[in-house]
Motif scaffolding. Structure first.
Motif, PDB file in Angstrom:
ATOM      1  N   MET A   1       6.723   9.720   0.770  1.00  0.00           N
ATOM      2  CA  MET A   1       8.122   9.771   1.214  1.00  0.00           C
ATOM      3  C   MET A   1       8.382  10.957   2.134  1.00  0.00           C
ATOM      4  O   MET A   1       9.098  10.855   3.118  1.00  0.00           O
ATOM      5  N   PHE A   2       7.805  12.100   1.764  1.00  0.00           N
ATOM      6  CA  PHE A   2       8.128  13.331   2.501  1.00  0.00           C
ATOM      7  C   PHE A   2       6.930  13.887   3.270  1.00  0.00           C
ATOM      8  O   PHE A   2       6.992  14.996   3.799  1.00  0.00           O
ATOM      9  N   GLY A   3       5.840  13.129   3.316  1.00  0.00           N
ATOM     10  CA  GLY A   3       4.654  13.552   4.059  1.00  0.00           C
ATOM     11  C   GLY A   3       4.094  14.880   3.570  1.00  0.00           C
ATOM     12  O   GLY A   3       3.543  15.670   4.335  1.00  0.00           O
ATOM     13  N   MET A   4       4.235  15.110   2.280  1.00  0.00           N
ATOM     14  CA  MET A   4       3.857  16.398   1.698  1.00  0.00           C
ATOM     15  C   MET A   4       2.394  16.383   1.263  1.00  0.00           C
ATOM     16  O   MET A   4       1.859  15.348   0.909  1.00  0.00           O
TER      17      MET A   4
ATOM     18  N   ILE B   1       4.827   9.887  -9.508  1.00  0.00           N
ATOM     19  CA  ILE B   1       5.781  10.856  -8.953  1.00  0.00           C
ATOM     20  C   ILE B   1       5.174  11.587  -7.747  1.00  0.00           C
ATOM     21  O   ILE B   1       5.804  11.714  -6.697  1.00  0.00           O
ATOM     22  N   ILE B   2       3.917  12.032  -7.898  1.00  0.00           N
ATOM     23  CA  ILE B   2       3.266  12.785  -6.807  1.00  0.00           C
ATOM     24  C   ILE B   2       3.071  11.893  -5.585  1.00  0.00           C
ATOM     25  O   ILE B   2       3.345  12.289  -4.453  1.00  0.00           O
ATOM     26  N   SER B   3       2.599  10.672  -5.836  1.00  0.00           N
ATOM     27  CA  SER B   3       2.358   9.733  -4.746  1.00  0.00           C
ATOM     28  C   SER B   3       3.649   9.462  -3.975  1.00  0.00           C
ATOM     29  O   SER B   3       3.650   9.341  -2.740  1.00  0.00           O
TER      30      SER B   3
ATOM     31  N   HIS C   1      16.381   0.241  -5.321  1.00  0.00           N
ATOM     32  CA  HIS C   1      15.781   0.191  -6.655  1.00  0.00           C
ATOM     33  C   HIS C   1      14.611   1.167  -6.783  1.00  0.00           C
ATOM     34  O   HIS C   1      14.354   1.705  -7.863  1.00  0.00           O
ATOM     35  N   GLY C   2      13.897   1.394  -5.677  1.00  0.00           N
ATOM     36  CA  GLY C   2      12.774   2.333  -5.702  1.00  0.00           C
ATOM     37  C   GLY C   2      13.199   3.727  -6.164  1.00  0.00           C
ATOM     38  O   GLY C   2      12.460   4.401  -6.898  1.00  0.00           O
ATOM     39  N   TRP C   3      14.398   4.139  -5.750  1.00  0.00           N
ATOM     40  CA  TRP C   3      14.912   5.450  -6.171  1.00  0.00           C
ATOM     41  C   TRP C   3      15.191   5.459  -7.677  1.00  0.00           C
ATOM     42  O   TRP C   3      14.960   6.455  -8.359  1.00  0.00           O
ATOM     43  N   PHE C   4      15.703   4.335  -8.195  1.00  0.00           N
ATOM     44  CA  PHE C   4      15.942   4.235  -9.648  1.00  0.00           C
ATOM     45  C   PHE C   4      14.620   4.239 -10.425  1.00  0.00           C
ATOM     46  O   PHE C   4      14.545   4.770 -11.533  1.00  0.00           O
ATOM     47  N   CYS C   5      13.574   3.657  -9.811  1.00  0.00           N
ATOM     48  CA  CYS C   5      12.240   3.700 -10.445  1.00  0.00           C
ATOM     49  C   CYS C   5      11.799   5.146 -10.625  1.00  0.00           C
ATOM     50  O   CYS C   5      11.295   5.531 -11.685  1.00  0.00           O
ATOM     51  N   MET C   6      11.990   5.931  -9.566  1.00  0.00           N
ATOM     52  CA  MET C   6      11.567   7.333  -9.647  1.00  0.00           C
ATOM     53  C   MET C   6      12.414   8.094 -10.663  1.00  0.00           C
ATOM     54  O   MET C   6      11.898   8.914 -11.416  1.00  0.00           O
TER      55      MET C   6
ATOM     56  N   ARG D   1       0.819  -1.217   0.000  1.00  0.00           N
ATOM     57  CA  ARG D   1       0.000   0.000   0.000  1.00  0.00           C
ATOM     58  C   ARG D   1       0.855   1.270   0.000  1.00  0.00           C
ATOM     59  O   ARG D   1       0.493   2.281   0.579  1.00  0.00           O
ATOM     60  N   LYS D   2       2.023   1.183  -0.631  1.00  0.00           N
ATOM     61  CA  LYS D   2       2.941   2.316  -0.644  1.00  0.00           C
ATOM     62  C   LYS D   2       3.499   2.536  -2.059  1.00  0.00           C
ATOM     63  O   LYS D   2       3.394   1.674  -2.922  1.00  0.00           O
ATOM     64  N   SER D   3       4.140   3.710  -2.244  1.00  0.00           N
ATOM     65  CA  SER D   3       4.807   3.988  -3.518  1.00  0.00           C
ATOM     66  C   SER D   3       6.210   3.375  -3.516  1.00  0.00           C
ATOM     67  O   SER D   3       6.671   2.862  -2.494  1.00  0.00           O
ATOM     68  N   ALA D   4       6.910   3.484  -4.645  1.00  0.00           N
ATOM     69  CA  ALA D   4       8.132   2.720  -4.960  1.00  0.00           C
ATOM     70  C   ALA D   4       9.081   2.412  -3.802  1.00  0.00           C
ATOM     71  O   ALA D   4       9.283   1.250  -3.456  1.00  0.00           O
ATOM     72  N   VAL D   5       9.698   3.435  -3.191  1.00  0.00           N
ATOM     73  CA  VAL D   5      10.748   3.180  -2.190  1.00  0.00           C
ATOM     74  C   VAL D   5      10.162   2.540  -0.933  1.00  0.00           C
ATOM     75  O   VAL D   5      10.675   1.526  -0.426  1.00  0.00           O
ATOM     76  N   LEU D   6       9.064   3.110  -0.429  1.00  0.00           N
ATOM     77  CA  LEU D   6       8.478   2.596   0.817  1.00  0.00           C
ATOM     78  C   LEU D   6       7.839   1.219   0.627  1.00  0.00           C
ATOM     79  O   LEU D   6       7.737   0.451   1.578  1.00  0.00           O
ATOM     80  N   ALA D   7       7.444   0.907  -0.611  1.00  0.00           N
ATOM     81  CA  ALA D   7       6.892  -0.430  -0.878  1.00  0.00           C
ATOM     82  C   ALA D   7       7.946  -1.493  -0.580  1.00  0.00           C
ATOM     83  O   ALA D   7       7.689  -2.476   0.120  1.00  0.00           O
TER      84      ALA D   7
END
Length: 451
Positions: free
Chosen positions: A338-341, A331-333, A88-93, A68-74
């Motif tokens: 990631m940053f609680g924005m 990207i937005i998710s 790898h999540g960072w490379f996805c972004m 239930r999370k986006s790339a890195v946190l997943a």
């Protein structure tokens, strides 16, 4: 904060298919089919889509739905403590950003041509040189190209600022429905042109002479390539929609539906292009020249060409814009997770980032036209090389290994998530295939891409 989900199953399937359906379906697929022996290539493509594309698609969706999370946190949620899969999540972004650095420009071209056809810039009987000149003039004008690119970026982020259900799902549903109607209307019209039959038989009837000429091995690898890249796997573009999914339906069934919708659009695109090209004695080729030079030449010589050209570029605008929206959402998710924005703030920041980051691709055709990067490629081709030849296949391999090895999430956890819900399920007997054969097939694609 509770994570938003899709309002309906149809919404999920149309948004996910919209992400997969893109420019490659239209400017690459029909040409590759014609080049590789027609119908035989299509059969091989479908085979590889189901033995390679669908399994990896379920893996990306499973990582999303399981975390239930986006790339890195997943990855961080599912990986074993102390392991580093989340890198790898960072490379996805990174892949999503690089993809948007050129895709927004090409999407802008589609939008510009939609308005040009609607406004009568391409009058009936226009000469071939004049038709080609319209595209050349667009490329040498940084202001015009940047303008259309900016419209695409701003519209994409405006839709995403409204959230998943009220923004991307709502707009995607309308666009995809219109896209499917448009493609049927255009294909029927093409099929009724004089000489259309030759185009259809060139496209879909297997040509063994052509296969011998190209070499059966090359036809197989071309089919593998196309089936794999058509689904945009490996940069978490699909993972994010998995994270919004409910548990009512199993992932193999949903993956098959997405793949079928994507394939339907690709095959129908060929049924628009080949009959039209053959009918007017024009050789169909690949890439931008097919869409912006060859087909406009066909439209200006066709009865009612202005209307057909306008409808075709509306279809192309929707096909490309559906991908833009889907990747922007990823990207937005990522920024929100990631940053609680807040979503609106993430939209403004990333809108500015993408607008600036897309300029090198725009300038690569004019101000920086002498700039050659990877292997002598221009800016757009270099950015495309990084995404298509490196980040997509390597990323897919990482998702696969994460799901099927004991060092990652593990095969049993993946299978449990994958088969949760009603519908088509994967059997345990697939374990050796997923662990030993599929990684080799993807590795072949990675090596091919590098060569």
């Amino acid at each position: 904060m509770k994570r938003e989900g899709f309002k309906s199953r149809l919404g999920f399937i149309l948004v996910s298919a919209g992400c997969a359906i893109g420019i490659g379906n239209v400017w690459r697929f029909p040409y590759v089919v014609g080049q590789n022996g027609g119908g035989l290539f299509v059969l091989l493509y479908l085979l590889f889509l189901f033995i390679m594309g669908v399994p990896v698609l379920t893996m990306e969706l499973a990582v999303g739905r399981g975390s239930r999370k986006s790339a890195v946190l997943a990855y961080k949620t599912l990986e074993k403590q102390g392991s580093k899969w989340h890198i790898h999540g960072w490379f996805c972004m990174l892949g999503c950003y690089i993809l948007m650095m050129y895709y927004t420009t090409v999407s802008g071209w589609m939008l510009s041509y939609f308005f040009k056809f609607a406004a009568g810039v391409f009058p009936a009987g226009m000469s071939a040189d004049a038709v080609g000149g319209v595209f050349s003039n667009l490329l040498v004008s940084p202001m015009e190209m940047a303008g259309w690119m900016a419209v695409t970026v701003i519209l994409g982020f405006v839709v995403c600022s409204q959230g998943l259900q009220n923004g991307i799902e709502k707009i995607s549903k309308i666009m995809m429905m219109v896209l499917l109607v448009l493609i049927l209307v255009l294909a029927v019209h093409s099929g009724m042109l004089p000489g259309a039959k030759e185009g259809i038989s060139f496209y879909l009837i297997p040509s063994l002479d052509k296969v011998r000429e190209v070499g059966f091995g090359k036809v197989i690898t071309a089919a593998m390539n196309q089936s794999f890249f058509t689904l945009s796997l490996g940069i978490a573009a699909m993972e994010i929609f998995g994270s919004y999914m409910g548990k009512e339906h199993s992932l193999p069934g949903e993956a098959v539906r997405i793949s079928l919708l994507d394939t339907f659009v690709a095959i129908m695109a060929g049924l628009i292009i080949f009959p039209a090209c053959f009918s007017f004695g024009v050789q169909p080729d690949a890439g931008p020249s097919l869409i912006f030079v060859t087909l406009p030449n066909v439209f200006v010589n066709m009865a009612g060409g202005r209307i057909w050209g306008t409808l075709f570029f509306l279809f192309m605008t929707f096909a490309s814009f559906s991908t833009v929206m889907a990747v922007f959402e990823n990207i937005i998710s990522f920024w929100v997770d990631m940053f609680g924005m807040e979503r609106k703030k993430a939209v403004l920041i990333n809108g500015a980032i993408i607008l600036i980051a897309s300029l090198p691709c725009v300038f690569g055709y004019n101000i920086w036209s002498d700039l050659h990067l990877i292997g002598g490629r221009d800016v757009l081709d270099s950015e495309d090389f990084i995404v298509s030849n490196l980040l997509l296949p390597i990323g897919s391999l990482i998702y696969l290994l994460f799901c099927v090895t004991k060092y990652g999430w593990g095969f049993d956890n993946y299978m449990k998530e994958c088969n949760d819900g009603e519908g088509l399920k994967f059997g345990k007997f697939l374990k050796p295939y997923f662990q030993f054969i599929l990684p080799v097939l993807i590795l072949i694609l990675v090596i091919q891409g590098l060569m």
